[in-house]
Design an enzyme around this catalytic site. Structure first.
Site, PDB file in Angstrom:
ATOM      1  N   ARG A 234     -20.558   3.574-103.518  1.00 46.09           N
ATOM      2  CA  ARG A 234     -20.332   4.082-104.999  1.00 46.09           C
ATOM      3  C   ARG A 234     -21.468   5.035-105.340  1.00 46.09           C
ATOM      4  NH1 ARG A 234     -15.909   2.141-104.733  1.00 46.09           N
ATOM      5  NH2 ARG A 234     -15.120   0.689-105.902  1.00 46.09           N
ATOM      6  N   GLU A 263     -15.960  10.647-110.642  1.00 37.66           N
ATOM      7  CA  GLU A 263     -14.830  11.499-109.842  1.00 37.66           C
ATOM      8  C   GLU A 263     -13.666  11.487-110.360  1.00 37.66           C
ATOM      9  OE1 GLU A 263     -16.532   9.145-105.894  1.00 37.66           O
ATOM     10  OE2 GLU A 263     -14.896   8.141-106.862  1.00 37.66           O
ATOM     11  N   HIS A 284     -13.812  11.028-101.579  1.00 42.42           N
ATOM     12  CA  HIS A 284     -13.437   9.691-101.856  1.00 42.42           C
ATOM     13  C   HIS A 284     -12.021   9.226-101.018  1.00 42.42           C
ATOM     14  CE1 HIS A 284     -13.795   6.083-104.618  1.00 42.42           C
ATOM     15  NE2 HIS A 284     -13.431   5.681-103.500  1.00 42.42           N
TER      16      HIS A 284
END
Length: 317
Positions: A234, A263, A284
Site C-alpha cells: 500500500r 490512486e 497498481h
C-alpha cells in the site's frame, strides 16, 4: 435474489468470464463504475452487493433495506462500514489469495529490473551508446547476481511467504521482520536489523496506523546504501517525499513501487514529479494478471453460493 456489481471496470476490461457470477443469482445489474451520488439508489432494493473500491458507508448500508450480503471484490475491505453492516445483520465477505502468483511475479520483475539495472541498459541502447562502443559488451552499469544476496520481507502472510519461496529458488537469503514494537520471535528479526542487513526489502504488510509511513527518511538512513526497496503493498506505508530524497541523496540505491498514497494520482505525487534512473513506478497492476482476475470472479461466485446455502465463507463481518 437480485444483485449488483458496482464497479466491474476495476476488475475487468471485458477479458474475464462473468458466467460463474451471473449463475449465482436470478437478476444482476453490472456497472462499470458507480459514482458516489448514485450508490444509494443503485443498492436500495438489492439483496447482494459486490464492490471492489466503491465505498459502502453507514448511510448507504442503512438505506439498502433489502441488503443481506456484501461481497468485497478484493482482500482489503476498508471500503465497507463493518459496524453498520453488523447492526443490520448483513454478512460481509472478501476474497483471499486469488492474486498471489500475479503479485509474486511482479515483485520479482521489479527486483530483477532494478538489480540488473535493466532500464539503464535499455536506455543506453536507445541512445546509441552501444552502437558506438568499442567493446562488444557494455559494462557501464555494474550489477550483482541475486544469488547470495539477502531479501528482507516486511509482512509475512500469504504474499510474504510466497515471495520467500521464490526467493529461495534464486538463492537469496531470507530475513523476516518482526512487527514494530513487538518481541522478536524465533525466525524473525527486528526492523532495525532488517534495515541494516537486507540488500533488498519488499513490503507485504497491510496499511494500518502502525505501518503508515513505516519507511520514512529515518528508516532509509538505517538501510544499506546499495539497498533496493520494493512496495507492492500500500502506498501509505512509504513516505513518498522521503523516498525521493533517499534516492536522490544515495541513502538507498533504488526503489520500485506499484502503489501510491492516492490512486489514481489525479493530484500528482512526489514519485511522479522526478525522473530518476533508479526509480520504477507501475500503476497498481501487480495483482492484475488475467488469471488472477478470473479467480477473483470465480471466488466471488463461490462466496455467493455459500451464502445462499447457509454457510457463508470468507467472512470479515
Amino acid at each position: 435474489m437480485r444483485g449488483i456489481f458496482l464497479d466491474l471496470g476495476t476488475v475487468s476490461d471485458g477479458d474475464v468470464d462473468l458466467e460463474p457470477l451471473r449463475a449465482t443469482l436470478d437478476d444482476w445489474s453490472i456497472r462499470d463504475l458507480t459514482p458516489a451520488g448514485e450508490i444509494a439508489a443503485a443498492i436500495g432494493d438489492v439483496e447482494v452487493v459486490v464492490s471492489n473500491k466503491v465505498i459502502l458507508d453507514s448511510e448507504a448500508i442503512n438505506n439498502a433495506t433489502a441488503l443481506k450480503l456484501i461481497c468485497v471484490a478484493a482482500t482489503g475491505y476498508n471500503n465497507v462500514d463493518l459496524s453498520a453492516a453488523q447492526e443490520r445483520a448483513i454478512v460481509v465477505c472478501n476474497v483471499r489469495a486469488y492474486a498471489t502468483t500475479s503479485v509474486v511475479e511482479h515483485v520479482f520483475l521489479l527486483i530483477l529490473a532494478l538489480n540488473r539495472r535493466y532500464m539503464e541498459h535499455v536506455e543506453a541502447v536507445k541512445q546509441g551508446r552501444w552502437q558506438s562502443a568499442e567493446r562488444f559488451s557494455m559494462l557501464d552499469f555494474p550489477f550483482r547476481e541475486l544469488s547470495g544476496q539477502t531479501l528482507g520481507i516486511i509482512g509475512y502472510g500469504e504474499l510474504g511467504r510466497a515471495v520467500a519461496g521464490v526467493a529461495r529458488a534464486f538463492g537469496l537469503q531470507i530475513l523476516v521482520a518482526e512487527r514494530a514494537g513487538a518481541t522478536v520471535r524465533p525466525g524473525r528479526v527486528s526492523l532495525e536489523t532488517l534495515y541494516r542487513k537486507a540488500d533488498i526489502i519488499t513490503l507485504h504488510c497491510p496499511l494500518t496506523p502502525e505501518t503508515e509511513n513505516l519507511l520514512d527518511i529515518d528508516a532509509f538512513r538505517k538501510m544499506r546504501h546499495d539497498a533496493i526497496v520494493i512496495n507492492t503493498a500500500r502506498g501509505g506505508i512509504v513516505n513518498e517525499a522521503d523516498l525521493v530524497q533517499a534516492l536522490q541523496t544515495g541513502e538507498i540505491a533504488a526503489a520500485a513501487v506499484d502503489v501510491l498514497t492516492c490512486e489514481p494520482p489525479v493530484n500528482g505525487n512526489p514519485l511522479l514529479e522526478v525522473q530518476l534512473p533508479n526509480l520504477v513506478v507501475t500503476p497498481h497492476i501487480a495483482w492484475a494478471g488475467r488469471h488472477a482476475r478470473q479467480r477473483l470472479i470465480d471466488e466471488l461466485a463461490e462466496n455467493i453460493r455459500a451464502f445462499r446455502a447457509g454457510k457463508p465463507r470468507n467472512r470479515v463481518g
